[in-house]
Design a protein around this motif. Structure first.
Motif, PDB file in Angstrom:
ATOM      1  N   PHE A 182      -0.146  -0.237   0.896  1.00 36.10           N
ATOM      2  CA  PHE A 182      -0.521  -1.145   1.357  1.00 36.10           C
ATOM      3  C   PHE A 182      -1.429  -1.420   0.428  1.00 36.10           C
ATOM      4  CE2 PHE A 182       2.405   0.165   4.642  1.00 36.10           C
ATOM      5  CZ  PHE A 182       3.149  -0.988   5.367  1.00 36.10           C
ATOM      6  N   THR A 183      -1.678  -3.185  -0.464  1.00 41.15           N
ATOM      7  CA  THR A 183      -2.120  -3.935  -1.538  1.00 41.15           C
ATOM      8  C   THR A 183      -2.750  -4.580  -0.696  1.00 41.15           C
ATOM      9  OG1 THR A 183      -0.752  -5.035  -2.269  1.00 41.15           O
ATOM     10  CG2 THR A 183      -0.842  -3.421  -3.386  1.00 41.15           C
ATOM     11  N   GLY A 184      -3.569  -5.324   0.725  1.00 38.07           N
ATOM     12  CA  GLY A 184      -3.874  -6.230   1.059  1.00 38.07           C
ATOM     13  C   GLY A 184      -3.329  -7.288   1.122  1.00 38.07           C
ATOM     14  N   PHE A 187      -1.889   4.710   2.064  1.00 36.59           N
ATOM     15  CA  PHE A 187      -2.951   3.824   1.702  1.00 36.59           C
ATOM     16  C   PHE A 187      -3.030   2.309   1.837  1.00 36.59           C
ATOM     17  CE2 PHE A 187      -2.632   7.523  -1.902  1.00 36.59           C
ATOM     18  CZ  PHE A 187      -3.439   8.027  -1.048  1.00 36.59           C
ATOM     19  N   ALA A 188      -4.140   2.212   2.086  1.00 35.67           N
ATOM     20  CA  ALA A 188      -4.088   0.230   2.364  1.00 35.67           C
ATOM     21  C   ALA A 188      -5.335  -0.149   2.243  1.00 35.67           C
ATOM     22  CB  ALA A 188      -4.083   0.422   4.447  1.00 35.67           C
ATOM     23  N   VAL A 189      -4.941  -1.401   2.048  1.00 35.98           N
ATOM     24  CA  VAL A 189      -6.842  -1.853   0.894  1.00 35.98           C
ATOM     25  C   VAL A 189      -7.090  -3.262   1.412  1.00 35.98           C
ATOM     26  CG1 VAL A 189      -7.748  -2.814  -1.590  1.00 35.98           C
ATOM     27  CG2 VAL A 189      -5.586  -1.383  -1.297  1.00 35.98           C
ATOM     28  N   GLU A 231      -4.960  -0.657 -11.422  1.00 33.38           N
ATOM     29  CA  GLU A 231      -6.329  -0.252 -10.906  1.00 33.38           C
ATOM     30  C   GLU A 231      -6.217   0.101  -9.481  1.00 33.38           C
ATOM     31  OE1 GLU A 231      -8.523  -3.982 -13.125  1.00 33.38           O
ATOM     32  OE2 GLU A 231      -7.810  -4.493 -10.722  1.00 33.38           O
ATOM     33  N   LEU A 232      -5.321  -0.009  -8.833  1.00 29.92           N
ATOM     34  CA  LEU A 232      -5.384   1.081  -7.420  1.00 29.92           C
ATOM     35  C   LEU A 232      -5.255   2.260  -7.704  1.00 29.92           C
ATOM     36  CD1 LEU A 232      -4.245  -2.216  -4.626  1.00 29.92           C
ATOM     37  CD2 LEU A 232      -6.378  -1.156  -5.159  1.00 29.92           C
ATOM     38  N   VAL A 233      -4.125   1.914  -8.789  1.00 28.67           N
ATOM     39  CA  VAL A 233      -3.269   3.622  -8.180  1.00 28.67           C
ATOM     40  C   VAL A 233      -4.769   4.388  -9.269  1.00 28.67           C
ATOM     41  CG1 VAL A 233      -2.555   4.295 -10.249  1.00 28.67           C
ATOM     42  CG2 VAL A 233      -0.530   2.592  -8.539  1.00 28.67           C
ATOM     43  N   HIS A 234      -4.800   3.592 -10.084  1.00 29.05           N
ATOM     44  CA  HIS A 234      -6.434   4.699 -10.361  1.00 29.05           C
ATOM     45  C   HIS A 234      -7.536   4.509  -9.946  1.00 29.05           C
ATOM     46  CE1 HIS A 234      -9.031   5.544 -13.514  1.00 29.05           C
ATOM     47  NE2 HIS A 234     -10.257   4.694 -13.205  1.00 29.05           N
ATOM     48  N   TYR A 235      -7.951   4.144  -9.412  1.00 35.74           N
ATOM     49  CA  TYR A 235      -8.835   4.205  -8.285  1.00 35.74           C
ATOM     50  C   TYR A 235      -8.570   5.271  -7.098  1.00 35.74           C
ATOM     51  CZ  TYR A 235     -12.967   3.677  -4.984  1.00 35.74           C
ATOM     52  OH  TYR A 235     -13.958   4.266  -4.247  1.00 35.74           O
ATOM     53  N   LEU A 236      -7.262   5.156  -6.210  1.00 34.39           N
ATOM     54  CA  LEU A 236      -6.475   6.306  -5.862  1.00 34.39           C
ATOM     55  C   LEU A 236      -6.807   7.900  -6.345  1.00 34.39           C
ATOM     56  CD1 LEU A 236      -4.378   4.198  -3.900  1.00 34.39           C
ATOM     57  CD2 LEU A 236      -6.537   5.702  -2.839  1.00 34.39           C
TER      58      LEU A 236
END
Length: 266
Positions: free
Chosen positions: A228-230, A63-65, A210-215
């Protein structure tokens, strides 16, 4: 703990030039699921960074943000996201931390990022439990062909960011307990020794939990998945005039206590 891959085995980093192979594990994720007393370590060995292999070799999902730093959103003239803006990099773009990168076109750009690695997968993971599902973090470079990315009126991300070696990661995975405060870690990108990006992780809009939760509300996260977090401001496309990578350039991407990626542009 810092864990790399060397000679096809997990390799626990002791200092900048020495480490020990783990004899009874095949992957970094295997090591992290072992009780410390069950790890069979080999003798200490000297190493150089170019001997270290890609830390995570076969992620099921990458994943990438996009637009996850306020200043970066501003420099590319995009409104701040209301929810994480997710795209994918294909796993065939991943590469070790010391690598030659062939620029696909005249608008090849850099984006240094912190990459989270999933240890324990699942669905519908709460924000509060997010870190429990993370094996550790490492440096990643989301190299981007802007010409491909913006070829259509509506940009598409994944193809322009998935050419060969456009996703260096490493040099090792660092477990989060080694870091006093992740927000204080600083991303730095240099091209031929000149600083292009420099920003603390505190500028992130959506945190790793927050990204782990959203995904996980959409997909089932799996061990070894990468996020990849941005990237912060200072990308080539954000400069005025714009700056892009060319053959002969030396690109480095680093995060304070996580290490440095070293890329030679061909």
């Amino acid at each position: 703990m810092k864990i790399a891959m060397r000679n096809g085995k997990p390799f626990i980093i002791k200092d900048e030039t020495h480490g020990s192979p783990v004899q009874n594990a095949q992957t970094i994720i295997d090591v992290l699921h072992q009780a410390p007393g069950n790890r069979l370590l080999g003798e200490s060995e000297a190493f150089t960074q170019d001997e270290l292999e890609q830390p995570i070799t076969d992620p099921k999902q990458v994943f990438a943000v996009g637009m996850n730093y306020r200043d970066h959103s501003a420099e590319i003239h995009i409104e701040l996201p209301k929810a994480p803006s997710i795209f994918t990099k294909f796993s065939s773009s991943l590469a070790p931390s010391v690598v030659d990168v062939k620029a696909h076109g005249p608008q090849t750009d850099w984006e240094t990022e912190i990459v989270a690695v999933i240890k324990d997968g699942g669905r519908n993971i709460s924000v509060e439990d997010g870190w429990k599902h993370v094996a550790g973090v490492m440096v990643g470079e989301d190299i981007s062909d802007r010409e491909v990315q913006f070829e259509n009126d509506n940009p598409q991300f994944s193809m322009g960011k998935s050419f060969e070696n456009y996703g260096p990661i490493g040099p090792w995975l660092t477990t989060v307990d080694e870091l006093d405060n992740l927000d204080d870690e600083v991303i730095t990108t240099k091209v031929n020794g000149k600083t292009m990006q420099e920003a603390p992780l505190s500028q992130m809009i959506f945190s790793i939990p927050e990204l782990v939760h959203y995904l996980s509300t959409v997909t089932e996260l799996r061990p070894g998945d990468l996020i990849f977090t941005g990237t912060p401001s200072g990308t080539g496309v954000g400069h005025d005039p714009q700056i892009f990578l060319k053959a002969g350039d030396e690109l480095t991407g680093s995060i304070t206590h996580l290490g440095t990626l070293k890329m030679s542009i061909k």
